[in-house]
Design a protein around this motif. Structure first.
Motif, mmCIF file in Angstrom:
data_model
loop_
_atom_site.group_PDB
_atom_site.id
_atom_site.type_symbol
_atom_site.label_atom_id
_atom_site.label_comp_id
_atom_site.label_asym_id
_atom_site.label_seq_id
_atom_site.Cartn_x
_atom_site.Cartn_y
_atom_site.Cartn_z
ATOM 1 N N ASP A 199 6.559 11.254 -6.728
ATOM 2 C CA ASP A 199 7.083 10.224 -5.828
ATOM 3 C C ASP A 199 6.118 9.048 -5.716
ATOM 4 O O ASP A 199 6.537 7.887 -5.638
ATOM 5 C CB ASP A 199 7.338 10.813 -4.444
ATOM 6 N N ALA A 200 4.818 9.352 -5.696
ATOM 7 C CA ALA A 200 3.822 8.283 -5.604
ATOM 8 C C ALA A 200 3.856 7.403 -6.855
ATOM 9 O O ALA A 200 3.805 6.165 -6.766
ATOM 10 C CB ALA A 200 2.435 8.883 -5.411
ATOM 11 N N ARG A 201 3.922 8.033 -8.032
ATOM 12 C CA ARG A 201 3.981 7.244 -9.275
ATOM 13 C C ARG A 201 5.246 6.395 -9.311
ATOM 14 O O ARG A 201 5.214 5.227 -9.719
ATOM 15 C CB ARG A 201 3.932 8.177 -10.484
ATOM 16 N N ASN A 202 6.368 6.983 -8.875
ATOM 17 C CA ASN A 202 7.625 6.236 -8.872
ATOM 18 C C ASN A 202 7.568 5.060 -7.893
ATOM 19 O O ASN A 202 8.124 3.987 -8.157
ATOM 20 C CB ASN A 202 8.788 7.159 -8.512
ATOM 21 N N ALA A 203 6.899 5.281 -6.762
ATOM 22 C CA ALA A 203 6.779 4.203 -5.779
ATOM 23 C C ALA A 203 5.957 3.051 -6.335
ATOM 24 O O ALA A 203 6.282 1.878 -6.114
ATOM 25 C CB ALA A 203 6.154 4.741 -4.494
ATOM 26 N N VAL A 204 4.888 3.363 -7.049
ATOM 27 C CA VAL A 204 4.076 2.321 -7.673
ATOM 28 C C VAL A 204 4.924 1.501 -8.644
ATOM 29 O O VAL A 204 4.884 0.259 -8.636
ATOM 30 C CB VAL A 204 2.863 2.933 -8.393
ATOM 31 N N PHE A 205 5.709 2.182 -9.467
ATOM 32 C CA PHE A 205 6.564 1.483 -10.441
ATOM 33 C C PHE A 205 7.595 0.615 -9.716
ATOM 34 O O PHE A 205 7.788 -0.562 -10.061
ATOM 35 C CB PHE A 205 7.257 2.504 -11.335
ATOM 36 N N ARG A 206 8.254 1.185 -8.692
ATOM 37 C CA ARG A 206 9.299 0.446 -7.987
ATOM 38 C C ARG A 206 8.733 -0.767 -7.245
ATOM 39 O O ARG A 206 9.305 -1.863 -7.295
ATOM 40 C CB ARG A 206 9.996 1.383 -7.004
ATOM 41 N N LEU A 207 7.610 -0.598 -6.572
ATOM 42 C CA LEU A 207 7.033 -1.705 -5.819
ATOM 43 C C LEU A 207 6.506 -2.799 -6.737
ATOM 44 O O LEU A 207 6.598 -3.988 -6.418
ATOM 45 C CB LEU A 207 5.920 -1.192 -4.916
ATOM 46 N N ARG A 208 5.961 -2.404 -7.869
ATOM 47 C CA ARG A 208 5.506 -3.407 -8.843
ATOM 48 C C ARG A 208 6.677 -4.243 -9.333
ATOM 49 O O ARG A 208 6.564 -5.473 -9.505
ATOM 50 C CB ARG A 208 4.814 -2.720 -10.013
ATOM 51 N N ARG A 209 7.810 -3.602 -9.513
ATOM 52 C CA ARG A 209 9.004 -4.323 -9.980
ATOM 53 C C ARG A 209 9.553 -5.243 -8.884
ATOM 54 O O ARG A 209 9.989 -6.366 -9.155
ATOM 55 C CB ARG A 209 10.064 -3.309 -10.400
ATOM 56 N N GLU A 210 9.526 -4.773 -7.619
ATOM 57 C CA GLU A 210 10.095 -5.553 -6.524
ATOM 58 C C GLU A 210 9.183 -6.701 -6.091
ATOM 59 O O GLU A 210 9.662 -7.718 -5.584
ATOM 60 C CB GLU A 210 10.380 -4.643 -5.330
ATOM 61 N N CYS A 264 0.847 -1.197 0.000
ATOM 62 C CA CYS A 264 0.000 0.000 0.000
ATOM 63 C C CYS A 264 0.876 1.238 0.000
ATOM 64 O O CYS A 264 1.761 1.386 0.847
ATOM 65 C CB CYS A 264 -0.928 0.010 1.211
ATOM 66 N N VAL A 265 0.621 2.143 -0.939
ATOM 67 C CA VAL A 265 1.297 3.439 -1.008
ATOM 68 C C VAL A 265 0.309 4.488 -0.523
ATOM 69 O O VAL A 265 -0.722 4.723 -1.144
ATOM 70 C CB VAL A 265 1.752 3.760 -2.441
ATOM 71 N N ASN A 266 0.628 5.124 0.589
ATOM 72 C CA ASN A 266 -0.184 6.221 1.125
ATOM 73 C C ASN A 266 0.467 7.509 0.649
ATOM 74 O O ASN A 266 1.504 7.914 1.159
ATOM 75 C CB ASN A 266 -0.238 6.151 2.656
ATOM 76 N N SER A 267 -0.138 8.162 -0.327
ATOM 77 C CA SER A 267 0.551 9.194 -1.095
ATOM 78 C C SER A 267 0.218 10.610 -0.651
ATOM 79 O O SER A 267 -0.726 10.863 0.093
ATOM 80 C CB SER A 267 0.196 9.042 -2.581
ATOM 81 N N CYS A 268 1.018 11.545 -1.146
ATOM 82 C CA CYS A 268 0.856 12.974 -0.893
ATOM 83 C C CYS A 268 0.862 13.696 -2.230
ATOM 84 O O CYS A 268 1.557 13.282 -3.165
ATOM 85 C CB CYS A 268 2.003 13.474 -0.012
ATOM 86 N N ALA A 269 0.114 14.790 -2.340
ATOM 87 C CA ALA A 269 0.053 15.537 -3.593
ATOM 88 C C ALA A 269 0.221 17.032 -3.376
ATOM 89 O O ALA A 269 -0.140 17.827 -4.231
ATOM 90 C CB ALA A 269 -1.267 15.269 -4.311
ATOM 91 N N ILE A 270 0.787 17.429 -2.229
ATOM 92 C CA ILE A 270 0.893 18.852 -1.927
ATOM 93 C C ILE A 270 1.798 19.565 -2.927
ATOM 94 O O ILE A 270 1.629 20.745 -3.222
ATOM 95 C CB ILE A 270 1.398 19.068 -0.478
ATOM 96 N N THR A 271 2.761 18.842 -3.493
ATOM 97 C CA THR A 271 3.622 19.386 -4.543
ATOM 98 C C THR A 271 3.639 18.425 -5.719
ATOM 99 O O THR A 271 3.271 17.249 -5.602
ATOM 100 C CB THR A 271 5.076 19.585 -4.048
ATOM 101 N N ALA A 272 4.099 18.930 -6.868
ATOM 102 C CA ALA A 272 4.237 18.064 -8.038
ATOM 103 C C ALA A 272 5.232 16.946 -7.760
ATOM 104 O O ALA A 272 5.074 15.819 -8.241
ATOM 105 C CB ALA A 272 4.685 18.898 -9.236
ATOM 106 N N ARG A 273 6.245 17.251 -6.968
ATOM 107 C CA ARG A 273 7.230 16.224 -6.625
ATOM 108 C C ARG A 273 6.581 15.106 -5.810
ATOM 109 O O ARG A 273 6.888 13.923 -6.008
ATOM 110 C CB ARG A 273 8.381 16.847 -5.848
ATOM 111 N N GLY A 274 5.701 15.472 -4.889
ATOM 112 C CA GLY A 274 5.019 14.462 -4.088
ATOM 113 C C GLY A 274 4.203 13.524 -4.945
ATOM 114 O O GLY A 274 4.191 12.302 -4.735
#
Length: 466
Positions: free
Chosen positions: A58-69, A45-55
Motif C-alpha cells: 500500500d505504501a509503494r502504491n501510494a507513492v506511485f499514485r501521489l507522484r502521478r497526482e 508525506c506518506v506515513n507507512s505501515c509494514a506489519i503485513t506485506a499488503r501494508g
C-alpha cells in the motif's frame, strides 16, 4: 518560512495516527497549511505501515499514485515501510515511482522540524529516548495518546522490532499533562496506545510498569473528569491479565470495561512457534472469568493470526473452539504474511495462500457470530454512554431501520460513535437552534439502544440521564 501547503496520508496502527497528528501540528507551526487533496500540495508525506506485506505494498502504491497526482510536489515516505522501500526492487519493466526523501521510522521525529530539502536528512544524533511527539488536538473525536514505542520481543512473524527499534517509554508526568490538555479541550475519550504496552517502563525502571501508569493517570484525572470522560486501552497480552493487572483494571474509575487482546492463536504449539509461548489461551479465559465479577458486561476484542507455518487442522480447530467460548465482541483476523527478515520466513511448513485465506474466512465467520450475539446482548442495557465521532455516509440498511423506528425520527445530523463496551453506535444528533447540523457533538452522550443494524447499534439519545 512563507506559507506552504502539505498533505499527509497515514496507514496502519493508532500509533501512526498519533505521530501524523503531531507532525501535522508541527508543520502548521512552521507555516504549513494542510490541504484537502494531493494535487494542491507543495509537500506530500506518506506515513507507512509494514506489519503485513499488503501494508508495505500500500505504501509503494501510494507513492506511485501521489507522484502521478502531484508530480511537482516534494514527496516524503516515512514510517515502518520506509527502510523496506529502500531495499525493494521492482520487476523489470514495472511502472515505478520513488519519493524525494526516505525517512526511516527511527528518524521520523526529525520531520517535526520541517519537510527538509534535498535527498537526505541532515546528520542527526541517534534517538535513544522517547521520540518528542506530542499533540494538542486530533482529527478524530477520540484521540490516541501514545505512551510507548518500540518492541524487543521479536515474535517470529513480526517485523516491527526491525522498524520501530527498542522499547522506549514516555514519562508519566508528560502523559498526564497531555491527557489533561486533551480532556480539557473537550475530548471525551482517550485511547492509551503503544507498540507493546507490556514493555512500558522496562527502559526506565523509575516509571514503573503499565499498571503503575494506568493507576497514576486514573488517580490524577478521575477527580476532575469522572462521569465526563474516559480512558481506553489499545492492546494488552493475556500474560498481563493477572494479579495486579486485574486489580488495576477494575479499580480504575475512568477506564472503559473493554479490552483488546493481542491473542494471535489458541494452539500452544502455534504460539510457541510464533515466539509467544509466554502465555496461553487459558490465561485469557481465566482473566475474563475473573473480570466478570466486576465487569458483568464487557467488550472483548482480539488480534488473530491464522495460517502460520505448520498450522494444522487441529490447531485451527482449537482456535475456532476458543472463539466460540470467548465473549468476543469483535476481532481482527489476518492470514499469515511472509516478512523477509523475520525468523518465520525461513520456517518449513508454509501453507498455500488459498488455505490461509480459507482459514481466515472460517475464523471471521466465527467472530461474526460472536459479534452478533454481543450486539443483541447490548439491547438489554437500559442506558449507555456514547463517545461520538463523525459519520461521512449513513449505510442504506440503517436508513431503513431508522425510518421504521419512530423513536429516532426528528431533525438533526447522523453521527456515529462507540459506547463504553466499544460497540459501534449510530444516532441522530439534534441541531441546536441556530446551529448547523454538521456541528460535532462533544462529551459522553447518554443513550438507549433501539435495534441492531448491519453497522452496529442504532441508539436514541436521552435528554437526561435516566
Amino acid at each position: 518560512m512563507s506559507a506552504w501547503k502539505f498533505f499527509i496520508i497515514t496507514f496502519g496502527c493508532k500509533v501512526n495516527q498519533y505521530e501524523s497528528q503531531s507532525q501535522r501540528e508541527a508543520w502548521q507551526k512552521l507555516g504549513g497549511v494542510e490541504c484537502d487533496a494531493p494535487g494542491q500540495a507543495d509537500v506530500l508525506c506518506v506515513n507507512s505501515c509494514a506489519i503485513t506485506a499488503r501494508g508495505e505494498r500500500d505504501a509503494r502504491n501510494a507513492v506511485f499514485r501521489l507522484r502521478r497526482e502531484a508530480p511537482a510536489a516534494r514527496l516524503i515516505l516515512t514510517g515502518c515501510a520506509a527502510q523496506l522501500f529502500a531495499n525493494f526492487r521492482p520487476r523489470p519493466g514495472a511502472i515505478w515511482a520513488e519519493p524525494d526523501l526516505l525517512v526511516p521510522q527511527e528518524a521520523k521525529s526529525s520531520l517535526l522540524r520541517g519537510p527538509w530539502s534535498g535527498k537526505s536528512l541532515p546528520a542527526l544524533p541517534p534517538e535513544t529516548a522517547f521520540p518528542p511527539f506530542q499533540i494538542r488536538a486530533f482529527r478524530r473525536a477520540r484521540p490516541v495518546l501514545k505512551v510507548q514505542d518500540g518492541c524487543a520481543h521479536r515474535c517470529t512473524y513480526c517485523i516491527v522490532p526491525l522498524t520501530r527499534g527498542k522499547p522506549r517509554s514516555r514519562a508519566p508526568q508528560e502523559i498526564l499533562e497531555e491527557a489533561r490538555r486533551l480532556l480539557r479541550a473537550g475530548y471525551a475519550e482517550l485511547m492509551l496506545s503503544g507498540v507493546n504496552l507490556r514493555q512500558y517502563g522496562r527502559d526506565v525502571p523509575g516509571y514503573g510498569d503499565f499498571w503503575s501508569l494506568l493507576h497514576f493517570l486514573d488517580e490524577n484525572l478521575a477527580p476532575e473528569f469522572e462521569g465526563r470522560a474516559r480512558l481506553r486501552i489499545s492492546s494488552l497480552e493475556p500474560s498481563q491479565l493477572a494479579g495486579r493487572g486485574l486489580t488495576t483494571l477494575t479499580d480504575c474509575r475512568l477506564l472503559c470495561p473493554h479490552l483488546h487482546i493481542s491473542l494471535q492463536h489458541a494452539s500452544p504449539a502455534v504460539l510457541k512457534r510464533m515466539g509467544r509461548g509466554h502465555y496461553t489461551a487459558a490465561m485469557l479465559e481465566e482473566a475474563v472469568a475473573a473480570l466478570a465479577t466486576r465487569w458483568p458486561r464487557m467488550g472483548l476484542g482480539a488480534d488473530i493470526l491464522v495460517g502460520f507455518p505448520g498450522e494444522t487442522d487441529k490447531d485451527l480447530r482449537l482456535l475456532l473452539e476458543l472463539i466460540e467460548r470467548l465473549p468476543l465482541s469483535y476481532a481482527h483476523v489476518f492470514p499469515y504474511s511472509r516478512r523477509p527478515g523475520t525468523a518465520a520466513d525461513s520456517f518449513t511448513g508454509h501453507l498455500p495462500q488459498a488455505v490461509k485465506l480459507g482459514r481466515a474466512a472460517l475464523a471471521r465467520e466465527a467472530v461474526a457470530r460472536r459479534h452478533q450475539r454481543f450486539l443483541l446482548d447490548q439491547l438489554d442495557l437500559p442506558h449507555m454512554l456514547v463517545a461520538p465521532d463523525t459519520l461521512k455516509r449513513l449505510p442504506s440498511e440503517t436508513k431503513r431501520a431508522a425510518a421504521e423506528n419512530a423513536t429516532v425520527h426528528g431533525s438533526g445530523a447522523w453521527r456515529k460513535g462507540v459506547n463504553e463496551f466499544y460497540a459501534p453506535c449510530l444516532f441522530r444528533f439534534p441541531a441546536a437552534d441556530g446551529a448547523s447540523q454538521a456541528d460535532r457533538p462533544t462529551g459522553l452522550l447518554p443513550a438507549r439502544p433501539v435495534r441492531v443494524t448491519e453497522k452496529g447499534l442504532l441508539v436514541e439519545l436521552k435528554t437526561t440521564e435516566a
